[in-house]
Design a protein around this motif. Structure first.
Motif, PDB file in Angstrom:
ATOM      1  N   GLY A  64       0.776  -0.771   0.304  1.00 16.75           N
ATOM      2  CA  GLY A  64      -0.180   0.002   0.328  1.00 16.75           C
ATOM      3  C   GLY A  64       0.890   1.189   0.059  1.00 16.75           C
ATOM      4  O   GLY A  64       0.894   2.217  -0.898  1.00 16.75           O
ATOM      5  N   ALA A  65       1.781   1.420   0.619  1.00 15.79           N
ATOM      6  CA  ALA A  65       2.461   2.233   0.815  1.00 15.79           C
ATOM      7  C   ALA A  65       3.657   3.040  -0.608  1.00 15.79           C
ATOM      8  O   ALA A  65       3.773   3.721  -0.708  1.00 15.79           O
ATOM      9  CB  ALA A  65       3.397   2.189   2.020  1.00 15.79           C
ATOM     10  N   GLY A  66       4.196   1.883  -1.320  1.00 14.34           N
ATOM     11  CA  GLY A  66       4.870   1.961  -2.734  1.00 14.34           C
ATOM     12  C   GLY A  66       4.181   2.266  -3.363  1.00 14.34           C
ATOM     13  O   GLY A  66       4.086   3.057  -4.223  1.00 14.34           O
ATOM     14  N   ALA A  67       2.144   1.312  -3.610  1.00 11.71           N
ATOM     15  CA  ALA A  67       1.194   1.766  -4.453  1.00 11.71           C
ATOM     16  C   ALA A  67       1.296   3.275  -4.107  1.00 11.71           C
ATOM     17  O   ALA A  67       0.623   4.432  -5.680  1.00 11.71           O
ATOM     18  CB  ALA A  67       0.636   1.222  -4.544  1.00 11.71           C
ATOM     19  N   LEU A  68       1.365   4.017  -2.561  1.00 12.97           N
ATOM     20  CA  LEU A  68       0.383   5.450  -2.639  1.00 12.97           C
ATOM     21  C   LEU A  68       1.348   6.036  -3.042  1.00 12.97           C
ATOM     22  O   LEU A  68       1.560   7.674  -4.167  1.00 12.97           O
ATOM     23  CB  LEU A  68       0.316   6.225  -1.691  1.00 12.97           C
ATOM     24  N   LEU A  69       2.920   6.086  -3.180  1.00 15.17           N
ATOM     25  CA  LEU A  69       4.243   6.314  -3.461  1.00 15.17           C
ATOM     26  C   LEU A  69       3.833   6.543  -5.245  1.00 15.17           C
ATOM     27  O   LEU A  69       3.883   8.080  -5.627  1.00 15.17           O
ATOM     28  CB  LEU A  69       5.191   6.029  -3.375  1.00 15.17           C
ATOM     29  N   VAL A  70       3.729   5.374  -6.205  1.00 12.90           N
ATOM     30  CA  VAL A  70       3.332   5.567  -7.703  1.00 12.90           C
ATOM     31  C   VAL A  70       2.431   6.257  -7.872  1.00 12.90           C
ATOM     32  O   VAL A  70       2.572   7.027  -8.674  1.00 12.90           O
ATOM     33  CB  VAL A  70       3.313   4.362  -7.871  1.00 12.90           C
ATOM     34  N   LEU A  71       0.970   5.839  -7.438  1.00 14.89           N
ATOM     35  CA  LEU A  71      -0.595   7.153  -7.797  1.00 14.89           C
ATOM     36  C   LEU A  71       0.265   8.352  -7.193  1.00 14.89           C
ATOM     37  O   LEU A  71      -0.389   9.227  -8.360  1.00 14.89           O
ATOM     38  CB  LEU A  71      -1.135   6.972  -7.121  1.00 14.89           C
ATOM     39  N   THR A  72       0.628   9.154  -6.117  1.00 16.78           N
ATOM     40  CA  THR A  72       1.043  10.670  -6.127  1.00 16.78           C
ATOM     41  C   THR A  72       1.908  11.107  -6.749  1.00 16.78           C
ATOM     42  O   THR A  72       1.588  12.188  -7.589  1.00 16.78           O
ATOM     43  CB  THR A  72       1.152  11.294  -4.649  1.00 16.78           C
ATOM     44  N   HIS A  73       2.783   9.898  -7.432  1.00 20.65           N
ATOM     45  CA  HIS A  73       3.779  10.416  -8.174  1.00 20.65           C
ATOM     46  C   HIS A  73       3.281  10.604  -9.960  1.00 20.65           C
ATOM     47  O   HIS A  73       3.931  11.631 -10.186  1.00 20.65           O
ATOM     48  CB  HIS A  73       5.758   9.143  -9.218  1.00 20.65           C
ATOM     49  N   MET A  74       2.323   9.693  -9.490  1.00 14.97           N
ATOM     50  CA  MET A  74       1.455  10.001 -11.741  1.00 14.97           C
ATOM     51  C   MET A  74       1.483  11.089 -11.518  1.00 14.97           C
ATOM     52  O   MET A  74       0.815  12.256 -12.489  1.00 14.97           O
ATOM     53  CB  MET A  74       1.677   8.372 -11.352  1.00 14.97           C
ATOM     54  N   PHE A  75       0.316  11.758  -9.930  1.00 12.19           N
ATOM     55  CA  PHE A  75      -0.186  12.789 -10.078  1.00 12.19           C
ATOM     56  C   PHE A  75       0.292  14.079 -10.083  1.00 12.19           C
ATOM     57  O   PHE A  75      -0.276  15.170 -11.056  1.00 12.19           O
ATOM     58  CB  PHE A  75      -1.339  12.569  -8.823  1.00 12.19           C
ATOM     59  N   ALA A  76       1.260  14.289  -9.990  1.00 11.75           N
ATOM     60  CA  ALA A  76       2.584  15.139  -9.935  1.00 11.75           C
ATOM     61  C   ALA A  76       3.017  15.356 -11.040  1.00 11.75           C
ATOM     62  O   ALA A  76       4.309  16.265 -11.536  1.00 11.75           O
ATOM     63  CB  ALA A  76       2.891  15.370  -8.280  1.00 11.75           C
ATOM     64  N   GLU A  77       3.404  13.931 -11.778  1.00  6.24           N
ATOM     65  CA  GLU A  77       4.455  14.414 -12.925  1.00  6.24           C
ATOM     66  C   GLU A  77       4.456  15.015 -13.740  1.00  6.24           C
ATOM     67  O   GLU A  77       3.150  15.487 -14.439  1.00  6.24           O
ATOM     68  CB  GLU A  77       4.431  12.721 -13.770  1.00  6.24           C
ATOM     69  N   PHE A  78       5.093  15.946 -13.920  1.00  5.83           N
ATOM     70  CA  PHE A  78       5.261  16.831 -15.183  1.00  5.83           C
ATOM     71  C   PHE A  78       6.360  17.118 -16.641  1.00  5.83           C
ATOM     72  O   PHE A  78       6.180  16.730 -17.658  1.00  5.83           O
ATOM     73  CB  PHE A  78       5.573  18.336 -14.364  1.00  5.83           C
ATOM     74  N   GLY A  79       7.966  16.542 -15.923  1.00 10.93           N
ATOM     75  CA  GLY A  79       8.339  16.541 -16.735  1.00 10.93           C
ATOM     76  C   GLY A  79       8.510  15.643 -18.157  1.00 10.93           C
ATOM     77  O   GLY A  79       8.497  15.566 -19.657  1.00 10.93           O
ATOM     78  N   ALA A  80       8.431  14.651 -17.420  1.00 10.82           N
ATOM     79  CA  ALA A  80       7.879  12.768 -18.744  1.00 10.82           C
ATOM     80  C   ALA A  80       7.057  13.202 -19.510  1.00 10.82           C
ATOM     81  O   ALA A  80       7.253  12.569 -20.681  1.00 10.82           O
ATOM     82  CB  ALA A  80       8.055  11.969 -17.270  1.00 10.82           C
ATOM     83  N   LEU A  81       5.974  13.537 -19.118  1.00 15.65           N
ATOM     84  CA  LEU A  81       4.863  13.834 -19.361  1.00 15.65           C
ATOM     85  C   LEU A  81       4.724  14.976 -20.969  1.00 15.65           C
ATOM     86  O   LEU A  81       3.763  14.402 -21.949  1.00 15.65           O
ATOM     87  CB  LEU A  81       3.525  13.858 -19.149  1.00 15.65           C
ATOM     88  N   ALA A  82       5.468  15.982 -20.184  1.00 15.75           N
ATOM     89  CA  ALA A  82       6.044  17.287 -21.076  1.00 15.75           C
ATOM     90  C   ALA A  82       6.832  16.262 -22.547  1.00 15.75           C
ATOM     91  O   ALA A  82       6.796  17.297 -23.729  1.00 15.75           O
ATOM     92  CB  ALA A  82       6.251  18.173 -20.358  1.00 15.75           C
ATOM     93  N   LEU A  83       7.525  16.111 -21.885  1.00 16.80           N
ATOM     94  CA  LEU A  83       8.728  15.144 -23.022  1.00 16.80           C
ATOM     95  C   LEU A  83       7.699  13.563 -23.919  1.00 16.80           C
ATOM     96  O   LEU A  83       7.752  14.013 -24.804  1.00 16.80           O
ATOM     97  CB  LEU A  83      10.205  14.650 -22.557  1.00 16.80           C
TER      98      LEU A  83
END
Length: 516
Positions: free
Chosen positions: A184-203
């Motif tokens: 659960g802790a690992g999945a939550l980190l991945v999920l919040t990273h995806m909500f906040a991801e910018f650089g990768a998605l912009a590229l």
């Protein structure tokens, strides 16, 4: 043996000094939420309704949920599968696979995206983004789940085996329930990273709320729209954060008494062994080998390397001078939060524990905008200073430091301090003698993790770094965003090399401690 516990022992009200220490990071964390609420209020109800019910908002919502849900699910499946293979099966070269499976974490998501995007437009799609970001983020699930599998008492698995349960049934009924908190802790980190991801998605040219927020501010200077889009991200991040914390609070496993260390009986792979080896090799080749090979290609054949080389040292210097002191600031702010959450009950400690995980789903751009908004109005002297950037780093990275510190604190129950107090030691002396030594491994882990995270941080650094200060991350972004892949390659390669060292050392160190 291992017991499932509903609580963590008796906890008391926090003393006044700790309450004051908790207030500072809690108020800092609250600023992005206050900014979003303030800007939404300024827009008005009509503006809020107009923005939220636009077709564009619906499209961004679908894209954001699709990306975050897909990457989180795939990262969880891959992370758990790889963790089980290296910890519970007789796969050859288990110690090597343990380290290799974590090394993709050394390649920042936006560097991996730059590498894949430079191969062609075929990867600049939603499926391509899901693939690339899954390869970059599955170690966030693999590492805690693998650690949980290594630390489990083998007694339950042996009992299930003696009852004739198959490997799959033992995994589902015995192993997986004990790994739920780590998963659960690992999945939550991945999920919040995806909500906040910018650089990768912009590229990768994939539109989500984060990229739309950047466009609203950078292209249209529309802070109201950016704030409303940020409010949707907060609403998305809140339920999973609360669920994960409830899971961690209600389901805890502890080993009562070490006893003699017994090795787990490894599950034989049999005829599936070649397929498992092929799958794991393909995973590492895609997650680590492919980006590194592309970087090597651009370094070898690029024409603009000489122009970029003159800027490498300032970028390295900027990364180090921001990441190292920034890690100290973040860890110092996280320590009272972790201490209050593990030692003392109360509404403030509960709020302080949960709030950073909720705000972690916001992109760095929103955090930067919030700090600029309040600093200009109330503390103009800190605007465009390193202090404001460190404040942004604290908001963005507190959950990582909290997790590392909390893991160490939970190994030293509050009763140990009570025993020291009963022997005549004062509160401070008892803390220094009993609790602080147990915190030191967590402090070291927090400093290493936060330094790594801040050296790769992009959006807040782009917004808040003092004029003339560059980092490896901002140089990669600046060059790759303009299509100058050869010029970006030296900075990206250095960033991967710098990231690989702590990832490798941290993984090997955790294995050595387990083997003691």
């Amino acid at each position: 043996m291992t017991l499932a516990l509903a609580g963590a022992g008796r906890r008391t009200r926090s003393p006044s000094w700790l309450t004051l220490a908790v207030l500072a990071p809690t108020l800092l964390i609250s600023l992005p939420i206050a900014y979003v609420a303030t800007r939404a209020w300024q827009v008005g109800l009509a503006g809020v309704a107009e923005e939220l019910f636009r077709a564009r908002t619906a499209e961004l919502l679908v894209n954001t949920v699709t990306l975050a849900g897909s990457v989180t699910l795939l990262s969880a499946l891959i992370g758990v599968a790889v963790a089980w293979c290296v910890e519970r099966s007789d796969v050859p070269g288990r110690r090597w696979w343990r380290v290799a499976a974590a090394l993709p974490l050394a390649v920042p998501a936006f560097v991996a995206s730059f590498a894949w995007a430079s191969m062609g437009v075929a990867f600049q799609t939603m499926p391509g983004a899901v693939l690339i970001l899954t390869l970059s983020h599955y170690p966030l699930v693999y590492l805690p789940v693998a650690a949980a599998l290594r630390g489990m008492d083998p007694a339950f698995d042996d009992v299930a085996r003696s009852l004739g349960r198959t490997s799959w049934r033992r995994f589902v009924s015995v192993t997986l329930p004990q790994a739920w908190p780590a998963l659960g802790a690992g999945a939550l980190l991945v999920l919040t990273h995806m909500f906040a991801e910018f650089g990768a998605l912009a590229l990768l040219r994939v539109q989500t709320f984060t990229t739309a927020i950047f466009e609203s501010y950078e292209l249209e200077f529309d802070g109201g729209t950016a704030a409303l889009q940020s409010a949707v991200l907060l609403a998305l991040a809140l339920p999973p954060a609360l669920f994960e914390m409830k899971l961690r609070r209600d389901l805890r496993f502890a080993r009562v008494g070490k006893g003699g260390r017994r090795r787990l009986s490894l599950t034989p792979l049999g005829g599936a062994r070649p397929f498992v080896l092929f799958g794991m090799a393909a995973l590492i080749a895609l997650a680590l080998g492919a980006p590194c090979a592309v970087l090597a290609y651009w370094l070898a054949v690029g024409k603009s390397f000489g122009h970029a080389a003159a800027d490498i040292w300032p970028a390295v210097k900027g990364s180090l001078t921001l990441a190292l002191p920034g890690a100290l600031v973040v860890t110092a702010l996280a320590a009272p939060l972790a201490l209050a959450a593990t030692r003392h009950l109360g509404r403030l400690s509960g709020l302080a524990e949960r709030l950073p995980y909720v705000v972690h789903g916001l992109p760095g751009l929103v955090v930067a905008l919030a700090l600029v908004f309040f600093s200009i109005r109330f503390f103009p002297e800190v605007y465009q200073t390193v202090a404001l950037l460190f404040a942004a780093y604290a908001v963005l990275a507190l959950p990582l430091a909290q997790s590392a510190l909390r893991a160490s604190l939970e190994l030293a129950p509050a009763r140990f301090e009570e025993v020291a107090r009963s022997l005549g030691k004062g509160p401070v002396a008892a803390f220094v003698a009993v609790t602080l030594p147990n915190m030191l491994p967590g402090v070291g882990a927090a400093l290493a993790l936060i330094t790594l995270e801040l050296a790769r941080e992009l959006t807040a650094t782009l917004m808040l770094a003092p004029i003339g200060v560059t980092t490896l991350a901002t140089e990669v972004w600046s060059q790759a965003n303009e299509g100058r892949y050869a010029a970006a390659a030296p900075f990206a390669a250095l960033l991967v090399a710098v990231s690989a060292i702590p990832v490798y050392v941290f993984t090997r160190r955790s294995l050595e401690l387990h083997d003691l």
